[in-house]
Design an enzyme around this catalytic site. Structure first.
Site, PDB file in Angstrom:
ATOM      1  N   TRP A 179       0.864  -1.180   0.000  1.00  0.00           N
ATOM      2  CA  TRP A 179       0.000   0.000   0.000  1.00  0.00           C
ATOM      3  C   TRP A 179       0.901   1.231   0.000  1.00  0.00           C
ATOM      4  O   TRP A 179       1.859   1.302   0.776  1.00  0.00           O
ATOM      5  CB  TRP A 179      -0.909   0.054   1.223  1.00  0.00           C
ATOM      6  CG  TRP A 179      -1.627   1.373   1.330  1.00  0.00           C
ATOM      7  CD1 TRP A 179      -2.740   1.757   0.644  1.00  0.00           C
ATOM      8  CD2 TRP A 179      -1.242   2.512   2.130  1.00  0.00           C
ATOM      9  NE1 TRP A 179      -3.080   3.047   0.960  1.00  0.00           N
ATOM     10  CE2 TRP A 179      -2.184   3.545   1.876  1.00  0.00           C
ATOM     11  CE3 TRP A 179      -0.209   2.756   3.022  1.00  0.00           C
ATOM     12  CZ2 TRP A 179      -2.113   4.793   2.482  1.00  0.00           C
ATOM     13  CZ3 TRP A 179      -0.127   4.007   3.640  1.00  0.00           C
ATOM     14  CH2 TRP A 179      -1.076   5.003   3.372  1.00  0.00           C
ATOM     15  N   GLU A 220      -2.996  -3.034  -2.451  1.00  0.00           N
ATOM     16  CA  GLU A 220      -4.112  -2.488  -1.659  1.00  0.00           C
ATOM     17  C   GLU A 220      -4.484  -1.088  -2.124  1.00  0.00           C
ATOM     18  O   GLU A 220      -3.633  -0.199  -2.202  1.00  0.00           O
ATOM     19  CB  GLU A 220      -3.712  -2.461  -0.178  1.00  0.00           C
ATOM     20  CG  GLU A 220      -4.731  -1.832   0.736  1.00  0.00           C
ATOM     21  CD  GLU A 220      -4.256  -1.775   2.187  1.00  0.00           C
ATOM     22  OE1 GLU A 220      -4.994  -1.212   3.022  1.00  0.00           O
ATOM     23  OE2 GLU A 220      -3.149  -2.276   2.471  1.00  0.00           O
ATOM     24  N   LYS A 222      -6.974   2.558  -2.128  1.00  0.00           N
ATOM     25  CA  LYS A 222      -7.507   3.504  -1.156  1.00  0.00           C
ATOM     26  C   LYS A 222      -8.303   4.574  -1.883  1.00  0.00           C
ATOM     27  O   LYS A 222      -7.997   4.907  -3.041  1.00  0.00           O
ATOM     28  CB  LYS A 222      -6.388   4.143  -0.336  1.00  0.00           C
ATOM     29  CG  LYS A 222      -6.879   4.920   0.879  1.00  0.00           C
ATOM     30  CD  LYS A 222      -5.769   5.154   1.883  1.00  0.00           C
ATOM     31  CE  LYS A 222      -6.325   5.796   3.152  1.00  0.00           C
ATOM     32  NZ  LYS A 222      -5.321   5.856   4.224  1.00  0.00           N
ATOM     33  N   ASP A 253      -9.359  -3.036   1.836  1.00  0.00           N
ATOM     34  CA  ASP A 253      -9.401  -2.572   3.220  1.00  0.00           C
ATOM     35  C   ASP A 253     -10.759  -1.927   3.461  1.00  0.00           C
ATOM     36  O   ASP A 253     -11.197  -1.066   2.687  1.00  0.00           O
ATOM     37  CB  ASP A 253      -8.277  -1.570   3.474  1.00  0.00           C
ATOM     38  CG  ASP A 253      -8.170  -1.142   4.931  1.00  0.00           C
ATOM     39  OD1 ASP A 253      -9.189  -0.682   5.496  1.00  0.00           O
ATOM     40  OD2 ASP A 253      -7.080  -1.244   5.505  1.00  0.00           O
ATOM     41  N   HIS A 256     -11.080   1.851   3.213  1.00  0.00           N
ATOM     42  CA  HIS A 256     -10.530   2.536   2.053  1.00  0.00           C
ATOM     43  C   HIS A 256     -11.548   2.793   0.949  1.00  0.00           C
ATOM     44  O   HIS A 256     -11.178   2.932  -0.223  1.00  0.00           O
ATOM     45  CB  HIS A 256      -9.350   1.743   1.493  1.00  0.00           C
ATOM     46  CG  HIS A 256      -8.133   1.813   2.355  1.00  0.00           C
ATOM     47  ND1 HIS A 256      -6.900   1.348   1.954  1.00  0.00           N
ATOM     48  CD2 HIS A 256      -7.952   2.290   3.619  1.00  0.00           C
ATOM     49  CE1 HIS A 256      -6.019   1.533   2.922  1.00  0.00           C
ATOM     50  NE2 HIS A 256      -6.635   2.100   3.939  1.00  0.00           N
ATOM     51  N   HIS A 280      -7.983  -6.342   4.639  1.00  0.00           N
ATOM     52  CA  HIS A 280      -7.611  -5.705   5.893  1.00  0.00           C
ATOM     53  C   HIS A 280      -8.903  -5.181   6.504  1.00  0.00           C
ATOM     54  O   HIS A 280      -9.640  -4.431   5.845  1.00  0.00           O
ATOM     55  CB  HIS A 280      -6.628  -4.556   5.670  1.00  0.00           C
ATOM     56  CG  HIS A 280      -5.201  -5.001   5.596  1.00  0.00           C
ATOM     57  ND1 HIS A 280      -4.147  -4.125   5.431  1.00  0.00           N
ATOM     58  CD2 HIS A 280      -4.643  -6.244   5.697  1.00  0.00           C
ATOM     59  CE1 HIS A 280      -3.015  -4.800   5.411  1.00  0.00           C
ATOM     60  NE2 HIS A 280      -3.291  -6.084   5.574  1.00  0.00           N
ATOM     61  N   ASP A 288     -11.144   7.016   6.690  1.00  0.00           N
ATOM     62  CA  ASP A 288     -10.316   5.858   7.047  1.00  0.00           C
ATOM     63  C   ASP A 288      -9.661   6.094   8.401  1.00  0.00           C
ATOM     64  O   ASP A 288      -8.460   6.337   8.505  1.00  0.00           O
ATOM     65  CB  ASP A 288      -9.256   5.643   5.965  1.00  0.00           C
ATOM     66  CG  ASP A 288      -8.358   4.453   6.270  1.00  0.00           C
ATOM     67  OD1 ASP A 288      -8.831   3.501   6.913  1.00  0.00           O
ATOM     68  OD2 ASP A 288      -7.181   4.489   5.883  1.00  0.00           O
ATOM     69  N   ASP A 290      -9.631   3.969  11.048  1.00  0.00           N
ATOM     70  CA  ASP A 290      -9.038   2.766  11.646  1.00  0.00           C
ATOM     71  C   ASP A 290      -9.437   2.557  13.103  1.00  0.00           C
ATOM     72  O   ASP A 290      -8.597   2.319  13.964  1.00  0.00           O
ATOM     73  CB  ASP A 290      -7.511   2.807  11.519  1.00  0.00           C
ATOM     74  CG  ASP A 290      -7.068   2.652  10.074  1.00  0.00           C
ATOM     75  OD1 ASP A 290      -7.249   1.564   9.516  1.00  0.00           O
ATOM     76  OD2 ASP A 290      -6.556   3.632   9.495  1.00  0.00           O
ATOM     77  N   ASP A 320      -6.573  -4.312  10.770  1.00  0.00           N
ATOM     78  CA  ASP A 320      -5.787  -3.088  10.565  1.00  0.00           C
ATOM     79  C   ASP A 320      -6.491  -1.919  11.236  1.00  0.00           C
ATOM     80  O   ASP A 320      -7.288  -1.220  10.613  1.00  0.00           O
ATOM     81  CB  ASP A 320      -5.604  -2.822   9.068  1.00  0.00           C
ATOM     82  CG  ASP A 320      -4.709  -1.622   8.795  1.00  0.00           C
ATOM     83  OD1 ASP A 320      -4.137  -1.082   9.759  1.00  0.00           O
ATOM     84  OD2 ASP A 320      -4.583  -1.227   7.623  1.00  0.00           O
TER      85      ASP A 320
END
Length: 413
Positions: A179, A220, A222, A253, A256, A280, A288, A290, A320
Site C-alpha cells: 500500500w 491495496e 484507497k 481494506d 478505504h 484488511h 479511514d 481505523d 488493521d
C-alpha cells in the site's frame, strides 16, 4: 440440557450443524497486526507515524521496543480462542541496526521468526511507504523523481524477499502487501502520469520471481487519505485492473472506500475472477480512521459473504486498526474476538436454504427467516467455543487485561 445443547438444538431445527460450524471456525487464522501495540511507531525512531497515517490518543503503557511488543502480543493471544497469525510492517526490524529500508534483509527480522516459531504461528508482511524522509511529499512509487522511485522500488523488492523467507522458515506462505500513500491534496494537472509510473514501478517489483509456496503478493487500494484528499494514485479501479493484469492478489481494506460502499458486496466480484483475495479489516467513521472493529452489520455481512461463497480458504484476512485512546491489548482482543464472532455468525446460517429461497423468488420468506435468525442464541455457541479453547467467556477476559495493565503496562514510563 446446557445452554449450549439447547442452542445447538435450535440451530439444528433450521438445518445448521453447530459442530461443523465450530470445526470450520477452527480453520480461520486471522493475521493480528503488530502496529496496534505501539501506535504505528515502529523501531526506527521514537517519532509517530506520518504520511497519511495518524494514531490518536495517548493511553499509557504502549510498547516501546521489541520485547515489550512481543509481551503484549502474547498477552492478547492468550485471550483469543484458537491459533492465528501476526502481521508486521517493515518499520519493525528486530534486530535493528539502522539499515535503511531499501537495504533490509531477512536477518533484520530474525527475532520475529524466532517469536513466531515459539508461538507456532505464521507471519505476514508489509513494506512501509510512509514515515520516511523520502515519503515526505506523499509520493513514493509514483514520484516524478526517478531516484526517489528507485529507493522505494528497492524497498519493495527487499520486503518481498523478507516475506518469502518467512514463508520458507515457518512452513506457511506469507502475504506481502503493498500500500502506498501516493496522491495529491488538490486537483492534479495530470492523473495518468503518476498511474503509469506506479504501474511501471510495480512491474519492476514483481519481475523477480519468488517461490509461490512461500509467498503471496497483494496490492491495496484507497479512496483518499490525509493530505491526498483530491486524488489517490492507487485507487480501487487502478489496483483491481492491476491485479487482473498481473499475477498478484487484490487486497480490500474496509476503511478505504466511500462510507456508503460495501466491501462485502465487492468480494464476490473479485472472487469471480481470482482464485483468492485479501482483506484488511478496520472500522471507518466517516473516513479511514481505523477504529477497533465492532460486531456491526458491516462486519457480519463481510464474514457471511466469505462463508457463503465457500471462501474461508480463499481469503487472506488481517486486521488493521490503531487506537491509542484505550488499552491497546484490549483493543487487539476486542477486534480479534469480534472478527471470530462474525465468522461464527456466518457459519451458523442455513445458506443453502437461503440460496434456494432466493432462486425460487420467495423473498418474503427469505427476509422473515433472516430476521428471526438475528435473535438465535449465537452467544451460547460462542461461550462454548471459548471454553473449549481455554479462554475467558463473555466480558470476563477484560479482568485479565486490567490486571495486566496494573502489573505491567502502568510501569512503563
Amino acid at each position: 440440557m446446557s445452554r449450549f445443547e439447547t442452542a445447538k438444538a435450535m440451530y439444528a431445527e433450521i438445518g445448521v450443524d453447530v459442530d461443523a460450524a465450530l470445526r470450520a471456525l477452527d480453520t480461520v487464522h486471522i493475521s493480528m497486526h503488530c502496529w496496534q501495540g505501539d501506535d504505528v511507531t515502529g523501531f526506527e525512531s521514537s517519532d509517530g507515524p506520518t504520511g497519511g497515517i495518524a494514531a490518536t490518543g495517548n493511553y499509557p503503557g504502549k510498547a516501546r521496543n521489541f520485547e515489550e511488543l512481543c509481551q503484549d502480543i502474547r498477552k492478547a493471544y492468550s485471550l483469543i480462542p484458537g491459533k492465528h497469525r501476526l502481521n508486521l510492517h517493515a518499520i519493525y526490524p528486530a534486530p535493528g541496526d539502522g539499515t535503511d529500508r531499501d537495504k533490509l534483509e531477512p536477518k533484520h527480522f530474525s527475532q520475529w521468526v524466532d517469536f513466531a516459531k515459539a508461538e507456532g504461528i505464521g507471519l505476514d508482511f508489509n513494506p512501509t511507504f510512509f514515515s520516511h524522509p523520502k515519503a515526505g511529499d506523499t509520493l513514493t512509487l509514483s514520484h516524478p523523481d526517478a531516484g526517489i522511485r528507485r529507493f522505494w522500488i528497492d524497498h519493495a523488492r527487499a520486503c518481498r524477499r523478507i516475506a518469502a523467507s518467512f514463508g520458507k522458515e515457518l512452513g506457511t506462505p506469507a502475504l506481502n502487501n503493498i500500500w502506498v500513500p501516493d496522491g495529491y491534496k488538490n486537483i492534479p494537472a495530470d492523473r495518468l502520469g503518476p498511474r503509469l509510473r506506479l504501474k511501471a514501478s510495480l512491474d519492476e517489483i514483481y519481475s523477480e520471481k519468488l517461490d509461490k509456496t512461500h509467498l503471496y503478493d497483494s496490492v491495496e487500494s484507497k479512496l483518499f487519505g490525509i493530505g491526498v484528499e483530491a486524488y489517490t494514485v492507487g485507487s480501487h479501479e487502478f489496483y483491481m485492473n492491476y491485479a487482473a493484469y498481473s499475477d498478484v492478489l487484490y487486497l480490500l481494506d474496509l476503511g478505504h472506500f466511500h462510507p456508503t460502499e460495501s466491501v462485502a458486496d465487492k468480494l464476490s466480484a473479485v472472487l469471480a475472477f481470482s482464485p483468492m483475495a485479501a482483506l484488511h479489516v478496520s472500522r471507518p467513521i466517516r473516513w479511514d480512521s481505523d477504529h477497533v472493529i465492532i460486531l456491526d452489520d458491516e462486519l457480519k455481512e463481510l464474514a457471511k459473504e466469505i462463508v457463503r461463497t465457500n471462501a474461508l480458504d480463499k481469503v487472506l484476512l488481517g486486521l488493521d486498526f490503531f487506537d491509542a485512546s484505550i488499552n491497546r491489548v484490549g483493543a487487539w482482543v476486542t477486534g480479534m474476538r469480534n472478527m471470530q464472532k462474525a465468522f461464527l455468525h456466518g457459519l451458523l446460517m442455513p445458506h443453502e436454504q437461503y440460496r434456494k429461497l432466493q432462486d425460487e423468488g420467495r423473498f418474503g420468506e427469505l427476509m422473515a427467516l433472516s430476521e428471526d435468525l438475528r435473535l438465535y442464541p449465537l452467544g451460547d455457541i460462542w461461550d462454548h467455543y471459548c471454553e473449549t479453547k481455554g479462554v475467558p467467556v463473555r466480558e470476563k477476559w477484560f479482568a485479565d487485561v486490567q490486571a495486566y495493565e496494573r502489573d505491567t503496562l502502568s510501569k512503563r514510563r
